[in-house]
Design an enzyme around this catalytic site. Structure first.
Site, PDB file in Angstrom:
ATOM      1  N   GLU A   1     -12.291   1.456   4.908  1.00 54.15           N
ATOM      2  CA  GLU A   1     -11.075   1.771   5.765  1.00 54.15           C
ATOM      3  C   GLU A   1     -11.432   3.055   6.181  1.00 54.15           C
ATOM      4  OE1 GLU A   1      -6.473   0.611   6.631  1.00 54.15           O
ATOM      5  OE2 GLU A   1      -6.945   2.488   5.478  1.00 54.15           O
TER       6      GLU A   1
ATOM      7  N   GLU B   1       0.666  -1.140  -0.002  1.00 51.06           N
ATOM      8  CA  GLU B   1       0.027   0.046   0.034  1.00 51.06           C
ATOM      9  C   GLU B   1       0.786   1.397   0.030  1.00 51.06           C
ATOM     10  OE1 GLU B   1      -2.476   0.338   3.543  1.00 51.06           O
ATOM     11  OE2 GLU B   1      -4.019   1.896   2.319  1.00 51.06           O
TER      12      GLU B   1
HETATM   13  C1  LER Z   1      -3.514   1.060   6.194  1.00 45.37           C
HETATM   14  O1  LER Z   1      -4.502   0.747   5.339  1.00 45.37           O
HETATM   15  C2  LER Z   1      -3.302   2.812   6.097  1.00 45.37           C
HETATM   16  O2  LER Z   1      -4.067   3.094   5.148  1.00 45.37           O
HETATM   17  C3  LER Z   1      -2.536   3.570   6.769  1.00 45.37           C
HETATM   18  O3  LER Z   1      -2.930   4.822   6.537  1.00 45.37           O
HETATM   19  C4  LER Z   1      -2.225   3.078   8.198  1.00 45.37           C
HETATM   20  O4  LER Z   1      -0.999   3.360   8.450  1.00 45.37           O
HETATM   21 MN    MN Z   2      -5.187   1.884   3.672  1.00 46.85          MN
END
Ligand code: LER
Ligand code: MN
Length: 270
Positions: A247, A153
């Site tokens: 999220e 990510e």
């Molecule tokens: C985790 O998926 C994320 O987006 C981050 O901002 C957390 O560290």
């Molecule tokens: Mn994230």
């Protein structure tokens, strides 16, 4: 495309961007009642819950696990794959490999977010990216053995200085010829870093393997100023068939955030 919602059981992340913080059974129940296709889990570590317990929850509620986060390695233990201390880098890798072996039997890919760390001090950007690529080779092979990808990510500039944009991350993964590694396009981070969010999705192309579905302010989609339509159109264009996973902050409360999310996803993908 399918919907997912986050369920966090990490005490240190109680104020983090996760919808449900309930005990697992209650969290699964709420996700199923609202009509989500899956849950994304943030657990304290690979030994926090028996795999068989998660399997039983999956079966009882008919919800697969979209992905498992590894952020507890950072928030609980301060571990990152680019730490200047080789012992800490090794411990970070061990934590992630154990999370891969936890998610593997559940067919849930693991995610690398905050545990990627940052460069700085005695560590150059090239050095940090070199360590990250080496780790992702080992991690990709371990994920491949479970026949699942591993999700890397790119994060916004306030959380990492390694790779902030989806297109840059895709170019880097391709240039390093990393196998079994896909990218997480988190719309909150993208809103900070990208010039054009839909174009960034296209730049990720077939490497986009997971999406965090969040509005500009990290609230539920519809509670900020992102227009999801061009983003979802770009995802359709690149043939994305994975999860849109919420999220986000549980605001104004978890149920309202979850309900707004599922409504938004249904209206976008129908
Ligand atoms: C985790 O998926 C994320 O987006 C981050 O901002 C957390 O560290
Ligand atoms: Mn994230």
């Amino acid at each position: 495309m399918k919907s997912a919602v986050t369920l966090c059981r990490v005490a240190e992340a109680a104020a983090g961007p996760f919808v449900f913080h309930d005990p697992l059974d209650a969290g699964f129940e709420k996700a199923a009642t609202l009509g989500f296709d899956a849950v994304e889990l943030f657990l304290p570590g690979p030994d926090a819950v028996e795999i068989s317990e998660i399997q039983a929850l999956q079966d009882r509620h008919g919800l697969p696990i979209a992905a498992v986060g590894t952020g507890a390695g950072m928030v609980k233990h301060g571990l990152s794959l680019t730490d200047p201390d080789p012992g800490k880098r090794a411990a970070a890798l061990e934590f992630i490999l154990a999370m891969i072996d936890f998610g593997g039997p559940l067919k849930a890919p693991a995610i690398l977010g905050s545990m990627q760390g940052k460069w700085g001090g005695d560590v150059s950007r090239d050095q940090a990216l070199g360590w990250l690529a080496d780790a992702l080779r080992t991690i990709g092979a371990a994920s491949g053995k479970h026949d699942v990808p591993f999700i890397y990510e790119p994060l916004n500039r306030y959380e990492t200085n390694l790779l902030n944009r989806v297109g840059d991350a895709a170019e880097w993964v391709r240039s390093e010829s990393l196998d079994h590694i896909v990218l997480l396009a988190d719309m909150f981070h993208m809103n900070i870093e990208e010039t054009d969010l839909a174009e960034a999705m296209r730049a990720g192309g077939d490497l986009v393997g997971h999406v965090h579905y969040a509005d500009s302010n990290r609230h539920a989609m519809g509670f900020g100023h992102t227009d999801p339509a061009p983003l979802v159109a770009a995802l359709k264009e690149i043939g994305y068939r994975g999860y849109l996973s919420a999220e986000i902050f549980p605001l104004p409360d978890a149920e309202a955030a979850a309900a707004q999310t599922i409504q938004s996803i249904k209206s976008q993908i129908s």
